[in-house]
Design a protein around this motif. Sequence first.
Motif, PDB file in Angstrom:
ATOM      1  N   THR A  29      59.292  10.259 -25.102  1.00 53.83           N
ATOM      2  CA  THR A  29      59.358  11.108 -25.872  1.00 53.83           C
ATOM      3  C   THR A  29      58.518  12.479 -25.257  1.00 53.83           C
ATOM      4  OG1 THR A  29      59.760  10.235 -27.864  1.00 53.83           O
ATOM      5  CG2 THR A  29      59.107  12.411 -27.997  1.00 53.83           C
ATOM      6  N   GLU A  30      57.145  11.946 -24.758  1.00 47.27           N
ATOM      7  CA  GLU A  30      56.521  12.856 -24.170  1.00 47.27           C
ATOM      8  C   GLU A  30      57.184  13.358 -22.815  1.00 47.27           C
ATOM      9  OE1 GLU A  30      52.488  10.949 -23.464  1.00 47.27           O
ATOM     10  OE2 GLU A  30      51.899  10.885 -25.444  1.00 47.27           O
ATOM     11  N   THR A  31      57.681  12.554 -22.211  1.00 48.33           N
ATOM     12  CA  THR A  31      58.239  12.921 -20.790  1.00 48.33           C
ATOM     13  C   THR A  31      59.499  13.838 -21.128  1.00 48.33           C
ATOM     14  OG1 THR A  31      57.714  10.796 -19.681  1.00 48.33           O
ATOM     15  CG2 THR A  31      59.569  11.988 -18.784  1.00 48.33           C
ATOM     16  N   ALA A  32      60.351  13.396 -22.085  1.00 48.07           N
ATOM     17  CA  ALA A  32      61.541  14.307 -22.376  1.00 48.07           C
ATOM     18  C   ALA A  32      60.968  15.811 -22.844  1.00 48.07           C
ATOM     19  CB  ALA A  32      62.342  13.547 -23.577  1.00 48.07           C
ATOM     20  N   ALA A  33      59.902  15.788 -23.725  1.00 46.99           N
ATOM     21  CA  ALA A  33      59.462  17.204 -24.020  1.00 46.99           C
ATOM     22  C   ALA A  33      59.083  17.802 -22.690  1.00 46.99           C
ATOM     23  CB  ALA A  33      58.149  16.787 -25.072  1.00 46.99           C
ATOM     24  N   ARG A  34      58.297  17.239 -21.646  1.00 44.18           N
ATOM     25  CA  ARG A  34      58.122  17.914 -20.608  1.00 44.18           C
ATOM     26  C   ARG A  34      59.063  18.456 -19.842  1.00 44.18           C
ATOM     27  NH1 ARG A  34      53.923  15.765 -16.647  1.00 44.18           N
ATOM     28  NH2 ARG A  34      54.349  17.910 -15.630  1.00 44.18           N
ATOM     29  N   ILE A  35      60.059  17.674 -19.919  1.00 53.31           N
ATOM     30  CA  ILE A  35      61.322  18.020 -19.035  1.00 53.31           C
ATOM     31  C   ILE A  35      61.983  19.358 -19.749  1.00 53.31           C
ATOM     32  CG2 ILE A  35      63.661  17.310 -18.724  1.00 53.31           C
ATOM     33  CD1 ILE A  35      62.516  14.524 -18.014  1.00 53.31           C
ATOM     34  N   ALA A  36      62.095  19.244 -21.180  1.00 56.77           N
ATOM     35  CA  ALA A  36      62.759  20.209 -21.769  1.00 56.77           C
ATOM     36  C   ALA A  36      61.897  21.508 -21.683  1.00 56.77           C
ATOM     37  CB  ALA A  36      62.577  19.873 -23.207  1.00 56.77           C
ATOM     38  N   ASP A  37      60.603  21.436 -21.674  1.00 54.46           N
ATOM     39  CA  ASP A  37      59.602  22.717 -21.512  1.00 54.46           C
ATOM     40  C   ASP A  37      60.280  23.378 -20.356  1.00 54.46           C
ATOM     41  OD1 ASP A  37      58.855  22.440 -24.182  1.00 54.46           O
ATOM     42  OD2 ASP A  37      56.990  21.625 -23.466  1.00 54.46           O
ATOM     43  N   VAL A  38      60.117  22.506 -19.105  1.00 51.85           N
ATOM     44  CA  VAL A  38      60.309  23.137 -17.611  1.00 51.85           C
ATOM     45  C   VAL A  38      61.590  23.523 -17.340  1.00 51.85           C
ATOM     46  CG1 VAL A  38      60.324  22.244 -15.410  1.00 51.85           C
ATOM     47  CG2 VAL A  38      58.583  21.569 -16.843  1.00 51.85           C
ATOM     48  N   LEU A  39      62.734  23.012 -18.098  1.00 54.76           N
ATOM     49  CA  LEU A  39      63.957  23.052 -17.846  1.00 54.76           C
ATOM     50  C   LEU A  39      64.614  24.292 -18.883  1.00 54.76           C
ATOM     51  CD1 LEU A  39      65.841  19.815 -16.723  1.00 54.76           C
ATOM     52  CD2 LEU A  39      64.591  21.438 -15.304  1.00 54.76           C
ATOM     53  N   ALA A  40      64.093  24.449 -19.991  1.00 59.81           N
ATOM     54  CA  ALA A  40      64.605  25.588 -20.903  1.00 59.81           C
ATOM     55  C   ALA A  40      64.773  26.741 -20.374  1.00 59.81           C
ATOM     56  CB  ALA A  40      63.658  25.627 -21.912  1.00 59.81           C
ATOM     57  N   GLY A  44      58.242  12.807 -34.687  1.00 60.17           N
ATOM     58  CA  GLY A  44      58.111  13.015 -33.494  1.00 60.17           C
ATOM     59  C   GLY A  44      59.477  13.384 -32.878  1.00 60.17           C
ATOM     60  N   GLY A  45      60.100  13.847 -31.704  1.00 62.17           N
ATOM     61  CA  GLY A  45      60.950  14.289 -31.338  1.00 62.17           C
ATOM     62  C   GLY A  45      62.098  13.292 -31.052  1.00 62.17           C
ATOM     63  N   GLY A  56      61.971  18.956 -31.783  1.00 60.27           N
ATOM     64  CA  GLY A  56      60.532  19.301 -31.488  1.00 60.27           C
ATOM     65  C   GLY A  56      60.139  20.496 -30.843  1.00 60.27           C
ATOM     66  N   ARG A  57      61.141  20.969 -30.159  1.00 55.52           N
ATOM     67  CA  ARG A  57      60.863  22.544 -29.486  1.00 55.52           C
ATOM     68  C   ARG A  57      61.055  23.460 -30.616  1.00 55.52           C
ATOM     69  NH1 ARG A  57      60.664  24.264 -24.670  1.00 55.52           N
ATOM     70  NH2 ARG A  57      62.079  26.110 -24.993  1.00 55.52           N
ATOM     71  N   ALA A  58      60.679  24.553 -30.697  1.00 54.98           N
ATOM     72  CA  ALA A  58      60.641  25.484 -31.766  1.00 54.98           C
ATOM     73  C   ALA A  58      61.868  26.169 -31.692  1.00 54.98           C
ATOM     74  CB  ALA A  58      59.671  26.678 -31.550  1.00 54.98           C
ATOM     75  N   ASP A  59      62.768  26.143 -30.509  1.00 55.42           N
ATOM     76  CA  ASP A  59      64.099  26.615 -30.480  1.00 55.42           C
ATOM     77  C   ASP A  59      65.197  25.791 -30.909  1.00 55.42           C
ATOM     78  OD1 ASP A  59      63.760  25.102 -28.339  1.00 55.42           O
ATOM     79  OD2 ASP A  59      64.405  26.755 -26.825  1.00 55.42           O
ATOM     80  N   HIS A  60      64.787  24.485 -31.348  1.00 60.80           N
ATOM     81  CA  HIS A  60      65.825  23.606 -31.617  1.00 60.80           C
ATOM     82  C   HIS A  60      66.456  24.160 -32.933  1.00 60.80           C
ATOM     83  CE1 HIS A  60      67.693  20.230 -33.651  1.00 60.80           C
ATOM     84  NE2 HIS A  60      67.694  19.566 -32.384  1.00 60.80           N
ATOM     85  N   PRO A  61      68.033  23.999 -33.105  1.00 63.16           N
ATOM     86  CA  PRO A  61      68.619  24.708 -34.372  1.00 63.16           C
ATOM     87  C   PRO A  61      68.036  24.304 -35.618  1.00 63.16           C
ATOM     88  CG  PRO A  61      70.255  23.857 -32.559  1.00 63.16           C
ATOM     89  CD  PRO A  61      68.687  23.292 -32.139  1.00 63.16           C
ATOM     90  N   GLN A  62      67.502  23.373 -35.754  1.00 63.48           N
ATOM     91  CA  GLN A  62      67.095  22.444 -36.888  1.00 63.48           C
ATOM     92  C   GLN A  62      65.430  22.466 -37.031  1.00 63.48           C
ATOM     93  OE1 GLN A  62      69.846  20.517 -35.762  1.00 63.48           O
ATOM     94  NE2 GLN A  62      71.256  22.288 -36.474  1.00 63.48           N
ATOM     95  N   ALA A  63      64.881  23.267 -36.457  1.00 60.42           N
ATOM     96  CA  ALA A  63      63.323  22.906 -36.129  1.00 60.42           C
ATOM     97  C   ALA A  63      62.660  22.685 -37.424  1.00 60.42           C
ATOM     98  CB  ALA A  63      62.517  24.276 -35.377  1.00 60.42           C
TER      99      ALA A  63
END
Length: 398
Positions: free
Chosen positions: A271-282, A310-311, A294-301
């Motif tokens: 999950t930590e890895t997925a979150a880092r990938i998401a932050d970099v590629l967003a 967790g995410g 888990g990201r603030a821009d998720h449609p159902q944040a």
Amino acid sequence: MSKSPAPTAHYRPETRLVHSGTLRSQYGETSESLFLTQGYVYNSAEECEARFKGEDPGFIYSRYSNPTISMFERRMIELEGAEAARSAATGMAAVTTAILAPLKAGDHVVASRALFGSCLYVVQDLLPRYGIETTLVDGLDLDQWQRAMKPNTKTFFLESPTNPTLDVLDIPGIAEIAHSGGARLVVDNVFATPIWQSPLALGADVVVYSATKHIDGQGRCLGGIILSSEAFIAEHIHNFMRQTGPSISPFNAWVLLKGLETLAVRVRAQTETAARIADVLASHPKISRLVFPGRADHPQAALVKKQMRGGSTLVGLEVKGGKQAAFRVLNELKLAKISNNLGDAKSLVTHPATTTHQRLKPEDRAALGISEGFIRFSAGLEHADDLIEDLTAALEKA
């Protein structure tokens, strides 16, 4: 069928994942034993009779009762906060049994339209063959769940987060609607895992897993499990599985039991890895949409914060340029492997429109947000920086 034992129930999840449900033989082994046996012997004809009547709690036949399988079920019971469980040969065997076993001709099922392709087959194609009416709804719209309710509605079914677009559905809200009409709610919790979400505590009646995914987590075997109240398992699931036989093998149950020992560690790291990938590629110029709980821009944040701890280990990526560009990305990846599985120690990537959801009509895929450029990425246990470099290099070729 297994009841939750008391000795380890008060421990935190990580401790229960290592110790819960263990049955040791007279040899006092450290690792749980693997009982590769078909049947069992009895000390007398009277004991055999009592066992078959249910008056003696011992094992009868490994199609529906086995010490190794019992240990896997007991560990999952404590982790999930359930009263009872039955494990199955695959995740789809668990889903099909959980939905079909309690129903009869004339009953009605309401399900979210956003489902894994095989789950959609069960709801849309299989159930109607046996006279069971089904209705698909937009799972995010509580009004649609309410309007779909009928006097003969017996089951609501959903997955959250959804496969593959990672939408998060309001489990407490949907459970309330189901219960107000006398129906039960069955939740497929695979994408959240029991580490990040507890559907039973949120109001669901039944939880199902493809244990093939995160619970094994190392690409070794198939398995599934159904968790619910003791009454539901006893009345609807136990005899159905005993008589029809979609049962897990003791060997697979043992592999999954050992997988549970590292589940929390793996899921947190992934999950930590997925979150880092998401932050970099967003903000990557080749990506038009990125979805990660888990990201603030998720449609159902807001809902993610409310019902999840967790995410997810998964990230949804929509590549500009459609199928052709998405295929170029998949083919350029060096670390992440193209596979329709997920939750593995190895990072896996798939193109849902041509794999897991290919049976849907193009317009139905589009309505669910599964575009021709959409990629589902399952983060493994590799170093996050290596995966990010792999993805960004592949995206440059899109």
